[in-house]
Design an enzyme around this catalytic site. Structure first.
Site, PDB file in Angstrom:
ATOM      1  N   GLY A 149       0.878  -1.036  -0.090  1.00  0.00           N
ATOM      2  CA  GLY A 149       0.048  -0.078   0.225  1.00  0.00           C
ATOM      3  C   GLY A 149       0.894   1.304  -0.045  1.00  0.00           C
ATOM      4  O   GLY A 149       1.491   1.869  -1.117  1.00  0.00           O
ATOM      5  N   CYS A 150       0.928   2.050   1.228  1.00  0.00           N
ATOM      6  CA  CYS A 150       1.681   3.107   1.403  1.00  0.00           C
ATOM      7  C   CYS A 150       3.306   3.082   0.878  1.00  0.00           C
ATOM      8  O   CYS A 150       3.748   4.058   0.579  1.00  0.00           O
ATOM      9  CB  CYS A 150       1.316   3.758   2.504  1.00  0.00           C
ATOM     10  SG  CYS A 150      -0.141   3.929   3.161  1.00  0.00           S
ATOM     11  N   VAL A 151       3.832   2.080   1.312  1.00  0.00           N
ATOM     12  CA  VAL A 151       5.367   1.773   0.777  1.00  0.00           C
ATOM     13  C   VAL A 151       5.436   1.771  -0.768  1.00  0.00           C
ATOM     14  O   VAL A 151       6.177   2.604  -1.116  1.00  0.00           O
ATOM     15  CB  VAL A 151       6.030   0.503   1.482  1.00  0.00           C
ATOM     16  CG1 VAL A 151       7.222   0.227   0.915  1.00  0.00           C
ATOM     17  CG2 VAL A 151       5.842   0.773   2.777  1.00  0.00           C
TER      18      VAL A 151
END
Length: 207
Positions: A149-151
């Protein structure tokens, strides 16, 4: 087409950029929601947090900037847009929620930057790119949650903004090893160099 994934990508997507000259260490969304078994965002990522904390200690000793991100929404979720609408567990990230607090053992120092965001990427809708550019940073060492996701979103945007993305596999975690491994593989193929904690530790200590 080869059935073996590594063989299929060999000679096509196995280039390495290498480390930059002036990095920043970025810790993406290491907040309590991922460490509380009662929360639906819970993931078994204690080892990944420990890895990130060890890298923070090296970065501080070597004068490498340390940057933390978190996700924070208005209590109504109004500023979360479609992301908040789609991903229901983001309700735990409204301002004031104890699940949005930093994970145990993680405490930003006064001189360390915290970037609060509403979307997956650490760069989207924030001043992070401008801040890094003004500081002469050429590369970002990415750790955090979650890998898929955010990585990943931060990795792609780092590449798009012209920074060298270095993703530390040992310091990134997800809810399941399948999306974790698939996204590490894909980031390493197309956007970033995915490295071990040991490899990036040796690099940081050499600066």
């Amino acid at each position: 087409m080869s059935d073996n994934l590594d063989a299929n990508y060999a000679g096509v997507y196995n280039n390495r950029i290498g480390f930059g000259k002036k990095p920043a260490l970025v810790l993406i969304d290491f907040v309590e929601a991922y460490f509380d078994p009662e929360c639906d965002l819970y993931a078994d990522v204690e080892d990944e947090l420990a890895s990130a904390i060890r890298l923070v200690e090296i970065a501080r000793a070597k004068g490498i900037p340390v940057i933390y991100t978190n996700v924070v929404y208005n209590k109504t979720g109004f500023n979360g847009g479609r992301f908040f609408q789609k991903a229901k567990p983001l309700r735990h990230m409204v301002e004031g929620s104890p699940l949005g607090a930093w994970a145990k053992g993680l405490a930003p120092a006064e001189n360390e930057l915290v970037v609060s965001k509403q979307y997956p990427s650490a760069f989207f809708g924030t001043s992070l790119s401008s801040t890094l550019t003004a500081a002469g940073i050429d590369s970002v060492i990415l750790t955090g949650l979650t890998t898929s996701g955010c990585v990943r979103a931060s990795c792609v945007d780092a590449c798009s903004y012209g920074f060298i993305p270095i993703v530390v596999a040992d310091a990134c975690g997800d809810r399941h090893e399948a999306p974790h491994n698939a996204n590490l593989f894909d980031m390493n193929a197309k956007y970033a160099d995915v490295v071990s904690e040991q490899e990036v530790s040796e690099y940081m200590n050499s600066l």
